[in-house]
Design a protein around this motif. Sequence first.
Motif, PDB file in Angstrom:
ATOM      1  N   MET A   1       0.844  -1.197   0.000  1.00  0.00           N
ATOM      2  CA  MET A   1       0.000   0.000   0.000  1.00  0.00           C
ATOM      3  C   MET A   1       0.881   1.249   0.000  1.00  0.00           C
ATOM      4  SD  MET A   1      -2.920   1.104   2.776  1.00  0.00           S
ATOM      5  CE  MET A   1      -3.879  -0.359   2.420  1.00  0.00           C
ATOM      6  N   PRO A   2       0.583   2.264  -0.834  1.00  0.00           N
ATOM      7  CA  PRO A   2       1.414   3.470  -0.889  1.00  0.00           C
ATOM      8  C   PRO A   2       1.488   4.169   0.463  1.00  0.00           C
ATOM      9  CG  PRO A   2      -0.130   3.398  -2.730  1.00  0.00           C
ATOM     10  CD  PRO A   2      -0.526   2.302  -1.795  1.00  0.00           C
ATOM     11  N   LEU A   3       2.648   4.767   0.749  1.00  0.00           N
ATOM     12  CA  LEU A   3       2.853   5.438   2.033  1.00  0.00           C
ATOM     13  C   LEU A   3       1.862   6.576   2.238  1.00  0.00           C
ATOM     14  CD1 LEU A   3       4.512   5.817   4.605  1.00  0.00           C
ATOM     15  CD2 LEU A   3       6.102   7.233   3.301  1.00  0.00           C
ATOM     16  N   THR A   4       1.551   7.322   1.180  1.00  0.00           N
ATOM     17  CA  THR A   4       0.620   8.452   1.318  1.00  0.00           C
ATOM     18  C   THR A   4      -0.756   7.971   1.762  1.00  0.00           C
ATOM     19  OG1 THR A   4       0.156   8.270  -1.057  1.00  0.00           O
ATOM     20  CG2 THR A   4       1.782   9.904  -0.367  1.00  0.00           C
ATOM     21  N   HIS A   5      -1.184   6.806   1.256  1.00  0.00           N
ATOM     22  CA  HIS A   5      -2.487   6.261   1.640  1.00  0.00           C
ATOM     23  C   HIS A   5      -2.473   5.806   3.094  1.00  0.00           C
ATOM     24  CE1 HIS A   5      -6.417   4.491   1.154  1.00  0.00           C
ATOM     25  NE2 HIS A   5      -5.960   3.310   1.559  1.00  0.00           N
ATOM     26  N   VAL A   6      -1.354   5.208   3.515  1.00  0.00           N
ATOM     27  CA  VAL A   6      -1.217   4.757   4.898  1.00  0.00           C
ATOM     28  C   VAL A   6      -1.285   5.936   5.859  1.00  0.00           C
ATOM     29  CG1 VAL A   6       0.401   3.754   6.553  1.00  0.00           C
ATOM     30  CG2 VAL A   6       0.056   2.656   4.342  1.00  0.00           C
ATOM     31  N   CYS A   7      -0.561   7.010   5.535  1.00  0.00           N
ATOM     32  CA  CYS A   7      -0.574   8.204   6.394  1.00  0.00           C
ATOM     33  C   CYS A   7      -1.969   8.823   6.453  1.00  0.00           C
ATOM     34  CB  CYS A   7       0.440   9.222   5.886  1.00  0.00           C
ATOM     35  SG  CYS A   7       2.161   8.717   6.148  1.00  0.00           S
TER      36      CYS A   7
ATOM     37  N   PHE B   1      -1.260   2.735  13.746  1.00  0.00           N
ATOM     38  CA  PHE B   1       0.181   2.997  13.640  1.00  0.00           C
ATOM     39  C   PHE B   1       0.936   1.728  13.238  1.00  0.00           C
ATOM     40  CE2 PHE B   1       4.236   3.330  16.255  1.00  0.00           C
ATOM     41  CZ  PHE B   1       4.916   4.083  15.313  1.00  0.00           C
ATOM     42  N   VAL B   2       0.638   0.632  13.921  1.00  0.00           N
ATOM     43  CA  VAL B   2       1.293  -0.648  13.621  1.00  0.00           C
ATOM     44  C   VAL B   2       0.956  -1.113  12.209  1.00  0.00           C
ATOM     45  CG1 VAL B   2       1.270  -3.109  14.189  1.00  0.00           C
ATOM     46  CG2 VAL B   2       1.542  -1.408  16.008  1.00  0.00           C
ATOM     47  N   ASP B   3      -0.316  -0.984  11.826  1.00  0.00           N
ATOM     48  CA  ASP B   3      -0.721  -1.372  10.472  1.00  0.00           C
ATOM     49  C   ASP B   3       0.023  -0.551   9.423  1.00  0.00           C
ATOM     50  OD1 ASP B   3      -2.430  -3.261  11.477  1.00  0.00           O
ATOM     51  OD2 ASP B   3      -4.246  -2.061  11.221  1.00  0.00           O
ATOM     52  N   SER B   4       0.246   0.726   9.729  1.00  0.00           N
ATOM     53  CA  SER B   4       0.976   1.595   8.805  1.00  0.00           C
ATOM     54  C   SER B   4       2.398   1.086   8.594  1.00  0.00           C
ATOM     55  CB  SER B   4       1.022   3.030   9.350  1.00  0.00           C
ATOM     56  OG  SER B   4      -0.268   3.555   9.521  1.00  0.00           O
ATOM     57  N   ILE B   5       3.031   0.658   9.679  1.00  0.00           N
ATOM     58  CA  ILE B   5       4.396   0.131   9.578  1.00  0.00           C
ATOM     59  C   ILE B   5       4.409  -1.174   8.788  1.00  0.00           C
ATOM     60  CG2 ILE B   5       6.315  -0.843  10.905  1.00  0.00           C
ATOM     61  CD1 ILE B   5       5.647   1.167  13.115  1.00  0.00           C
ATOM     62  N   ARG B   6       3.475  -2.053   9.082  1.00  0.00           N
ATOM     63  CA  ARG B   6       3.440  -3.357   8.406  1.00  0.00           C
ATOM     64  C   ARG B   6       3.198  -3.216   6.909  1.00  0.00           C
ATOM     65  NH1 ARG B   6      -0.388  -7.387  11.760  1.00  0.00           N
ATOM     66  NH2 ARG B   6       0.447  -8.827  10.200  1.00  0.00           N
ATOM     67  N   GLU B   7       2.360  -2.250   6.536  1.00  0.00           N
ATOM     68  CA  GLU B   7       1.935  -2.145   5.145  1.00  0.00           C
ATOM     69  C   GLU B   7       2.887  -1.343   4.265  1.00  0.00           C
ATOM     70  OE1 GLU B   7      -1.992  -0.580   5.312  1.00  0.00           O
ATOM     71  OE2 GLU B   7      -2.812  -2.299   6.399  1.00  0.00           O
ATOM     72  N   SER B   8       3.733  -0.506   4.874  1.00  0.00           N
ATOM     73  CA  SER B   8       4.521   0.400   4.026  1.00  0.00           C
ATOM     74  C   SER B   8       6.010   0.436   4.329  1.00  0.00           C
ATOM     75  CB  SER B   8       3.970   1.826   4.153  1.00  0.00           C
ATOM     76  OG  SER B   8       4.199   2.333   5.456  1.00  0.00           O
ATOM     77  N   CYS B   9       6.452  -0.311   5.341  1.00  0.00           N
ATOM     78  CA  CYS B   9       7.839  -0.143   5.790  1.00  0.00           C
ATOM     79  C   CYS B   9       8.713  -1.368   5.560  1.00  0.00           C
ATOM     80  CB  CYS B   9       7.865   0.253   7.267  1.00  0.00           C
ATOM     81  SG  CYS B   9       7.064   1.849   7.577  1.00  0.00           S
ATOM     82  N   GLY B  10       8.316  -2.231   4.638  1.00  0.00           N
ATOM     83  CA  GLY B  10       9.171  -3.353   4.283  1.00  0.00           C
ATOM     84  C   GLY B  10       8.622  -4.691   4.740  1.00  0.00           C
ATOM     85  N   ASP B  11       9.479  -5.697   4.695  1.00  0.00           N
ATOM     86  CA  ASP B  11       9.115  -7.063   5.082  1.00  0.00           C
ATOM     87  C   ASP B  11       9.424  -7.234   6.567  1.00  0.00           C
ATOM     88  OD1 ASP B  11       8.443  -9.713   5.135  1.00  0.00           O
ATOM     89  OD2 ASP B  11      10.243 -10.410   4.086  1.00  0.00           O
ATOM     90  N   ILE B  12       8.426  -6.983   7.408  1.00  0.00           N
ATOM     91  CA  ILE B  12       8.614  -6.991   8.855  1.00  0.00           C
ATOM     92  C   ILE B  12       8.421  -8.410   9.390  1.00  0.00           C
ATOM     93  CG2 ILE B  12       7.916  -5.975  11.051  1.00  0.00           C
ATOM     94  CD1 ILE B  12       8.979  -3.946   9.022  1.00  0.00           C
TER      95      ILE B  12
ATOM     96  N   VAL C   1      12.241  -5.801  13.274  1.00  0.00           N
ATOM     97  CA  VAL C   1      13.220  -6.695  12.659  1.00  0.00           C
ATOM     98  C   VAL C   1      12.727  -7.121  11.278  1.00  0.00           C
ATOM     99  CG1 VAL C   1      14.474  -8.879  12.885  1.00  0.00           C
ATOM    100  CG2 VAL C   1      13.925  -7.534  14.936  1.00  0.00           C
ATOM    101  N   GLY C   2      13.624  -7.058  10.296  1.00  0.00           N
ATOM    102  CA  GLY C   2      13.269  -7.491   8.952  1.00  0.00           C
ATOM    103  C   GLY C   2      14.027  -6.699   7.906  1.00  0.00           C
ATOM    104  N   ASP C   3      13.517  -6.747   6.686  1.00  0.00           N
ATOM    105  CA  ASP C   3      14.071  -5.959   5.581  1.00  0.00           C
ATOM    106  C   ASP C   3      13.289  -4.650   5.542  1.00  0.00           C
ATOM    107  OD1 ASP C   3      15.286  -5.022   3.330  1.00  0.00           O
ATOM    108  OD2 ASP C   3      14.324  -6.420   1.943  1.00  0.00           O
ATOM    109  N   ILE C   4      13.827  -3.624   6.184  1.00  0.00           N
ATOM    110  CA  ILE C   4      13.066  -2.420   6.515  1.00  0.00           C
ATOM    111  C   ILE C   4      13.348  -1.279   5.539  1.00  0.00           C
ATOM    112  CG2 ILE C   4      12.686  -0.670   8.306  1.00  0.00           C
ATOM    113  CD1 ILE C   4      13.661  -2.934  10.293  1.00  0.00           C
ATOM    114  N   LYS C   5      12.281  -0.602   5.126  1.00  0.00           N
ATOM    115  CA  LYS C   5      12.409   0.608   4.317  1.00  0.00           C
ATOM    116  C   LYS C   5      12.539   1.788   5.283  1.00  0.00           C
ATOM    117  CE  LYS C   5       9.583  -1.241   0.531  1.00  0.00           C
ATOM    118  NZ  LYS C   5       8.333  -1.061  -0.267  1.00  0.00           N
TER     119      LYS C   5
END
Length: 213
Positions: A1-7, A119-130, A152-156
């Motif tokens: 999901m695009p970061l702008t939509h998550v925010c 907040f957590v959903d935003s991180i999961r959906e837009s910040c990499g492979d958590i 922990v993971g491959d984080i953006k």
Amino acid sequence: MPLTHVCTQLKNAIRMLEHLFGSKTRYRLLRFFFHNTEKSFFVRELTRALDVQINAIRRELELLVKSTLVEETDAPGHVDQTKAGASLRKYYRLNLGSLMYPEMQALLMKAQLLDEQVFVDSIRESCGDIKLLLLTGRFAGEKDVQTDMLIVGDIKSRNLEKVIASYEKDIGFSIRYTTLTVDELYERRHMMDKFIYSIFEAKHMRVVDELDL
């Protein structure tokens, strides 16, 4: 999901809570006081923490004092009363003895859970492979832990910084967070890293756990 939509999702959820509490400033003030139950603040401290105009803060403080949820108090012991203007400052804190305190605490706890879930959903959906997302510190009432989040993971990293900055602006305090790759986490656990073990031994919530640690 695009970061702008998550925010946008995060902001919409917070607007809904603000509407429930009557005003944006009132909701943010109450949330700030409930996160700092043992502290008192003067008006300009609150304006800086919440990035809200001083007149709006004063207006809401007046209403909250009348409601008994907030009370005026003496300056904290560490304040130097000999400094110019120090004796004229009014300090405010949460009134734990208010009859409204238990009900407001319960309502704000529910609001906080919604805030944190978005907040957590935003991180999961837009910040990499958590692979692991652990909340502790302020999120769990643990004052002695040196971080509030372990991710922990491959984080953006840039996306994560933006999501956290957006959330910090709304809650009025900074979030301490730690990011690691999966290999780094396993290596530090193998080395009996005190910092990592202090996180897992403290009270925490694992909102994502694909590592089954």
